[in-house]
Write a protein that holds these residues in place. Structure first.
Motif, PDB file in Angstrom:
ATOM      1  N   VAL A 170       0.819  -1.212   0.000  1.00  0.00           N
ATOM      2  CA  VAL A 170       0.000   0.000   0.000  1.00  0.00           C
ATOM      3  C   VAL A 170       0.856   1.267   0.000  1.00  0.00           C
ATOM      4  O   VAL A 170       0.366   2.340   0.298  1.00  0.00           O
ATOM      5  N   ARG A 171       2.120   1.133  -0.351  1.00  0.00           N
ATOM      6  CA  ARG A 171       3.003   2.303  -0.366  1.00  0.00           C
ATOM      7  C   ARG A 171       2.549   3.321  -1.402  1.00  0.00           C
ATOM      8  O   ARG A 171       2.095   2.956  -2.485  1.00  0.00           O
ATOM      9  N   PRO A 172       2.670   4.595  -1.066  1.00  0.00           N
ATOM     10  CA  PRO A 172       2.370   5.633  -2.057  1.00  0.00           C
ATOM     11  C   PRO A 172       3.312   5.490  -3.256  1.00  0.00           C
ATOM     12  O   PRO A 172       4.475   5.136  -3.102  1.00  0.00           O
ATOM     13  N   ARG A 173       2.802   5.762  -4.439  1.00  0.00           N
ATOM     14  CA  ARG A 173       3.591   5.592  -5.668  1.00  0.00           C
ATOM     15  C   ARG A 173       4.012   6.924  -6.290  1.00  0.00           C
ATOM     16  O   ARG A 173       5.093   7.052  -6.811  1.00  0.00           O
ATOM     17  N   THR A 174       3.112   7.904  -6.249  1.00  0.00           N
ATOM     18  CA  THR A 174       3.392   9.165  -6.932  1.00  0.00           C
ATOM     19  C   THR A 174       3.567  10.285  -5.909  1.00  0.00           C
ATOM     20  O   THR A 174       3.272  10.123  -4.725  1.00  0.00           O
ATOM     21  N   ARG A 175       3.999  11.422  -6.423  1.00  0.00           N
ATOM     22  CA  ARG A 175       4.146  12.593  -5.558  1.00  0.00           C
ATOM     23  C   ARG A 175       2.788  12.976  -4.975  1.00  0.00           C
ATOM     24  O   ARG A 175       2.687  13.326  -3.798  1.00  0.00           O
ATOM     25  N   ASP A 176       1.743  12.929  -5.790  1.00  0.00           N
ATOM     26  CA  ASP A 176       0.394  13.247  -5.295  1.00  0.00           C
ATOM     27  C   ASP A 176      -0.033  12.303  -4.184  1.00  0.00           C
ATOM     28  O   ASP A 176      -0.675  12.727  -3.211  1.00  0.00           O
ATOM     29  N   ASP A 177       0.313  11.016  -4.293  1.00  0.00           N
ATOM     30  CA  ASP A 177      -0.009  10.059  -3.233  1.00  0.00           C
ATOM     31  C   ASP A 177       0.621  10.501  -1.912  1.00  0.00           C
ATOM     32  O   ASP A 177      -0.023  10.458  -0.863  1.00  0.00           O
ATOM     33  N   TYR A 178       1.883  10.918  -1.969  1.00  0.00           N
ATOM     34  CA  TYR A 178       2.565  11.367  -0.759  1.00  0.00           C
ATOM     35  C   TYR A 178       1.920  12.626  -0.190  1.00  0.00           C
ATOM     36  O   TYR A 178       1.770  12.764   1.023  1.00  0.00           O
ATOM     37  N   VAL A 179       1.527  13.543  -1.064  1.00  0.00           N
ATOM     38  CA  VAL A 179       0.865  14.770  -0.609  1.00  0.00           C
ATOM     39  C   VAL A 179      -0.441  14.428   0.094  1.00  0.00           C
ATOM     40  O   VAL A 179      -0.726  14.944   1.173  1.00  0.00           O
ATOM     41  N   TYR A 180      -1.248  13.546  -0.501  1.00  0.00           N
ATOM     42  CA  TYR A 180      -2.516  13.148   0.121  1.00  0.00           C
ATOM     43  C   TYR A 180      -2.284  12.502   1.482  1.00  0.00           C
ATOM     44  O   TYR A 180      -3.008  12.781   2.439  1.00  0.00           O
ATOM     45  N   VAL A 181      -1.288  11.645   1.574  1.00  0.00           N
ATOM     46  CA  VAL A 181      -1.002  10.971   2.841  1.00  0.00           C
ATOM     47  C   VAL A 181      -0.540  11.984   3.888  1.00  0.00           C
ATOM     48  O   VAL A 181      -1.026  11.980   5.030  1.00  0.00           O
ATOM     49  N   LEU A 182       0.366  12.872   3.523  1.00  0.00           N
ATOM     50  CA  LEU A 182       0.891  13.837   4.485  1.00  0.00           C
ATOM     51  C   LEU A 182      -0.153  14.863   4.920  1.00  0.00           C
ATOM     52  O   LEU A 182      -0.325  15.128   6.108  1.00  0.00           O
ATOM     53  N   VAL A 183      -0.864  15.430   3.957  1.00  0.00           N
ATOM     54  CA  VAL A 183      -1.882  16.429   4.294  1.00  0.00           C
ATOM     55  C   VAL A 183      -3.037  15.775   5.043  1.00  0.00           C
ATOM     56  O   VAL A 183      -3.506  16.294   6.058  1.00  0.00           O
ATOM     57  N   GLY A 184      -3.480  14.630   4.546  1.00  0.00           N
ATOM     58  CA  GLY A 184      -4.558  13.922   5.237  1.00  0.00           C
ATOM     59  C   GLY A 184      -4.168  13.530   6.648  1.00  0.00           C
ATOM     60  O   GLY A 184      -4.940  13.690   7.589  1.00  0.00           O
ATOM     61  N   GLY A 185      -2.970  13.015   6.806  1.00  0.00           N
ATOM     62  CA  GLY A 185      -2.505  12.625   8.136  1.00  0.00           C
ATOM     63  C   GLY A 185      -2.360  13.806   9.072  1.00  0.00           C
ATOM     64  O   GLY A 185      -2.761  13.749  10.236  1.00  0.00           O
ATOM     65  N   ALA A 186      -1.811  14.905   8.554  1.00  0.00           N
ATOM     66  CA  ALA A 186      -1.598  16.084   9.399  1.00  0.00           C
ATOM     67  C   ALA A 186      -2.916  16.756   9.777  1.00  0.00           C
ATOM     68  O   ALA A 186      -3.105  17.151  10.931  1.00  0.00           O
ATOM     69  N   LEU A 187      -3.817  16.882   8.813  1.00  0.00           N
ATOM     70  CA  LEU A 187      -5.054  17.617   9.085  1.00  0.00           C
ATOM     71  C   LEU A 187      -6.198  16.727   9.565  1.00  0.00           C
ATOM     72  O   LEU A 187      -6.803  16.990  10.607  1.00  0.00           O
ATOM     73  N   ILE A 188      -6.502  15.680   8.804  1.00  0.00           N
ATOM     74  CA  ILE A 188      -7.665  14.860   9.137  1.00  0.00           C
ATOM     75  C   ILE A 188      -7.432  14.055  10.419  1.00  0.00           C
ATOM     76  O   ILE A 188      -8.336  13.905  11.232  1.00  0.00           O
ATOM     77  N   ILE A 189      -6.241  13.557  10.590  1.00  0.00           N
ATOM     78  CA  ILE A 189      -5.953  12.790  11.801  1.00  0.00           C
ATOM     79  C   ILE A 189      -5.322  13.682  12.866  1.00  0.00           C
ATOM     80  O   ILE A 189      -5.838  13.819  13.973  1.00  0.00           O
ATOM     81  N   GLY A 190      -4.214  14.323  12.535  1.00  0.00           N
ATOM     82  CA  GLY A 190      -3.454  15.082  13.530  1.00  0.00           C
ATOM     83  C   GLY A 190      -4.189  16.264  14.117  1.00  0.00           C
ATOM     84  O   GLY A 190      -4.475  16.297  15.322  1.00  0.00           O
ATOM     85  N   ALA A 191      -4.512  17.255  13.302  1.00  0.00           N
ATOM     86  CA  ALA A 191      -5.151  18.474  13.810  1.00  0.00           C
ATOM     87  C   ALA A 191      -6.539  18.172  14.373  1.00  0.00           C
ATOM     88  O   ALA A 191      -6.905  18.663  15.447  1.00  0.00           O
ATOM     89  N   HIS A 192      -7.296  17.362  13.651  1.00  0.00           N
ATOM     90  CA  HIS A 192      -8.649  17.026  14.107  1.00  0.00           C
ATOM     91  C   HIS A 192      -8.622  16.445  15.519  1.00  0.00           C
ATOM     92  O   HIS A 192      -9.372  16.873  16.399  1.00  0.00           O
ATOM     93  N   HIS A 193      -7.770  15.463  15.750  1.00  0.00           N
ATOM     94  CA  HIS A 193      -7.757  14.816  17.058  1.00  0.00           C
ATOM     95  C   HIS A 193      -7.038  15.644  18.116  1.00  0.00           C
ATOM     96  O   HIS A 193      -7.365  15.544  19.299  1.00  0.00           O
ATOM     97  N   ALA A 194      -6.089  16.476  17.728  1.00  0.00           N
ATOM     98  CA  ALA A 194      -5.482  17.394  18.707  1.00  0.00           C
ATOM     99  C   ALA A 194      -6.550  18.334  19.252  1.00  0.00           C
ATOM    100  O   ALA A 194      -6.666  18.538  20.472  1.00  0.00           O
ATOM    101  N   PHE A 195      -7.364  18.902  18.350  1.00  0.00           N
ATOM    102  CA  PHE A 195      -8.445  19.785  18.794  1.00  0.00           C
ATOM    103  C   PHE A 195      -9.527  19.011  19.556  1.00  0.00           C
ATOM    104  O   PHE A 195     -10.077  19.502  20.539  1.00  0.00           O
ATOM    105  N   LEU A 196      -9.829  17.810  19.105  1.00  0.00           N
ATOM    106  CA  LEU A 196     -10.837  16.988  19.780  1.00  0.00           C
ATOM    107  C   LEU A 196     -10.407  16.693  21.218  1.00  0.00           C
ATOM    108  O   LEU A 196     -11.185  16.882  22.162  1.00  0.00           O
ATOM    109  N   PHE A 197      -9.178  16.264  21.412  1.00  0.00           N
ATOM    110  CA  PHE A 197      -8.698  15.937  22.752  1.00  0.00           C
ATOM    111  C   PHE A 197      -8.608  17.195  23.613  1.00  0.00           C
ATOM    112  O   PHE A 197      -8.953  17.166  24.790  1.00  0.00           O
TER     113      PHE A 197
END
Length: 155
Positions: A59-86
């Motif tokens: 399931v490794r990212p293949r393209t530059r866009d894949d990496y961007v989606y993983v990093l932005v999604g991880g930082a915002l959807i998981i990271g920021a969302h749950h930091a604010f939630l907690f």
């Protein structure tokens, strides 16, 4: 045994997922919110990577866009969302936090209608939103005596 495997895994997921707000309430009594959220997701990520590795699926990212989606999604959807939630859950009960977070998929159709005029908001959609809202409240079972105080947050 294999016959009930999917149902068993589903029930296990429900049991684990259903304790999230209770566990957060307990942990926040002694731990700072953002590091606690980070450790929780570090553990979850480790378990997820182990499960993916064990499955043998690549399931490794293949393209530059894949990496961007993983990093932005991880930082915002998981990271920021749950930091604010907690951080916010320090000031509201777990029941109120569960209702508010559970409302995200419920109110999405209504909010989508506000910004996407090509989406039709039908009577069936309204009924679905109403049933979804009622379901979230029933499942979260917030204490009516605490709701008014909890939604005010920090005073």
């Amino acid at each position: 045994m294999r016959r009930y495997g999917t149902a068993g895994r589903y029930l296990l997921l429900c049991a684990v997922w259903g304790t999230a707000f209770m566990a957060t309430d307990v942990g926040l009594a002694d731990l700072p919110a953002v590091p606690f959220a980070a450790v929780r997701f570090d553990v979850a990520a480790g378990l997820l990577f182990a499960a993916v590795f064990a499955s043998g699926v690549d399931v490794r990212p293949r393209t530059r866009d894949d990496y961007v989606y993983v990093l932005v999604g991880g930082a915002l959807i998981i990271g920021a969302h749950h930091a604010f939630l907690f951080a916010g859950q320090r000031y509201v009960t777990g029941g109120v936090a569960a209702v508010l977070l559970g409302l995200v998929p419920v109110v999405t159709p209504a909010l989508t209608r506000l910004v996407a005029t090509d989406e039709e908001f039908t009577a069936a959609t309204a009924l679905g939103v109403a049933l979804g809202f009622a379901g979230v409240v029933v499942i979260a079972d917030p204490d009516p005596a605490n709701v008014a105080d909890s939604v005010l947050g920090v005073s």
